[in-house]
Design an enzyme around this catalytic site. Structure first.
Site, mmCIF file in Angstrom:
data_model
loop_
_atom_site.group_PDB
_atom_site.id
_atom_site.type_symbol
_atom_site.label_atom_id
_atom_site.label_comp_id
_atom_site.label_asym_id
_atom_site.label_seq_id
_atom_site.Cartn_x
_atom_site.Cartn_y
_atom_site.Cartn_z
ATOM 1 N N HIS A 14 -24.010 12.820 -16.846
ATOM 2 C CA HIS A 14 -23.253 12.413 -18.035
ATOM 3 C C HIS A 14 -23.953 12.726 -19.345
ATOM 4 C CE1 HIS A 14 -22.049 9.577 -21.252
ATOM 5 N NE2 HIS A 14 -20.846 9.928 -20.856
ATOM 6 N N HIS A 36 -15.163 5.882 -12.416
ATOM 7 C CA HIS A 36 -15.934 6.431 -13.521
ATOM 8 C C HIS A 36 -17.388 6.674 -13.117
ATOM 9 C CE1 HIS A 36 -17.931 5.897 -17.624
ATOM 10 N NE2 HIS A 36 -17.150 6.941 -17.787
#
Length: 311
Positions: free
Chosen positions: A87, A45
């Site tokens: 992100h 991730h």
């Protein structure tokens, strides 16, 4: 979703006095990728983001070195149309800048430091080399790792990134990522996935969902974008509707301490053609439990912990 097989007809010559030919099926890289989704996937991730600044080359280098199945990342588009790996919608949390990432040109973003914050927040993992880490372009990531890994790419906030899907598909095709079976595209926005499908229907897609208690009735779980009913109400037909365009489903497993899915959810999704990848799982006990429940893959900031369990 096209599931392509390359069929080669090979003459076997005379057999028992008769000319016979047979077709031998060769599995394409894309078909192999889809088949691999049937086994457990370790998904880093934002890279090994528990050990290095998220979405930086240092985090991806570490995850790649450990041999994860996928490097997970978020794609956004700059004010001058460049694809970057980042992100948040805003740059404030993980850089020394402020404001929306889409308001900056690539040159302006490259002037930012996206590593020092990690050292300040994680004294036990701080590394002088992290300071000054630069925002990555998708080109830089692909040029560094090429076809030596697989990429799990989210179309991030499509409403704030107009033209993102077109730019992403063009980039994936430029680097031959699709035909080589090296990319999954994920999104919470069903419309974004369908747009990707329209642009190239060979790209495997993963529908992200997020379940949480309804404001009207906290005992009832709902899905953030309404793409499915809540887990207690979801049916085979609902899963099959997602499977019409997606090769998997990505879900949270907990919301503020409350578990939102169970083994039955995973089983039902699997029975309707959808592997289940669960985010974001960082504690070893949680990893073990979800693997025992039948999860087909886990997103984690600590892929080293997960790899130890898998091995």
């Amino acid at each position: 979703m096209q599931r392509r097989l390359l069929i080669t007809s090979i003459s076997l010559g005379l057999l028992s006095g008769a000319a016979t030919s047979t077709a031998l099926a060769e599995t394409s890289p894309l078909e192999q990728q889809l088949k691999d989704l049937e086994s457990f996937q370790v998904i880093a991730h934002r890279g090994a983001s528990g050990h290095a600044p998220e979405s930086t080359m240092a985090a991806y280098e570490l995850a790649h070195e450990w041999g994860v199945d996928y490097l997970e990342l978020d794609a956004q588009i700059t004010a001058d149309g460049e694809l970057v790996v980042f992100h948040d919608d805003a740059i404030d949390r993980t850089s020394n800048g402020e404001g929306q990432i889409s308001d900056y040109t690539l040159e302006e973003l490259k002037a930012l430091d996206t590593g020092t914050w990690f050292n300040e927040a994680n004294a036990d993992k701080a590394d002088d080399d992290f300071a000054g880490a630069k925002i990555l372009t998708l080109d830089e990531l692909f040029e560094r790792f090429g076809n030596d890994t697989r990429y799990y790419i989210e179309t991030k906030s499509p409403q704030l990134n107009p033209g993102l899907e077109e730019a992403l598909v063009e980039k994936l095709e430029e680097y031959d990522m699709v035909e080589n079976g090296h990319v999954l595209v994920q999104s919470f926005e069903q419309g974004s996935l369908l747009k990707v499908q329209q642009l190239n229907d060979d790209i495997p897609l993963v529908q992200l969902v997020w379940y949480y208690p309804s404001e009207e009735d906290e005992s009832r779980l709902v899905e953030w974008t309404g793409v499915t009913p809540g887990p207690a109400e979801i049916t085979d037909e609902d899963f099959r509707a997602v499977a019409q365009y997606a090769s998997g489903i990505g879900t949270n497993y907990i919301y503020e301490g409350q578990e939102v899915i169970d083994a039955d959810f995973i089983r039902q999704a699997n029975e309707n053609g959808l592997p289940v990848h669960i985010y974001t799982v960082n504690e070893t006990d949680d990893m073990k439990r979800l693997m025992e429940m039948g999860a087909n893959g886990l997103f984690t900031n600590f892929p080293d912990r997960l790899l130890e369990l898998v091995e």
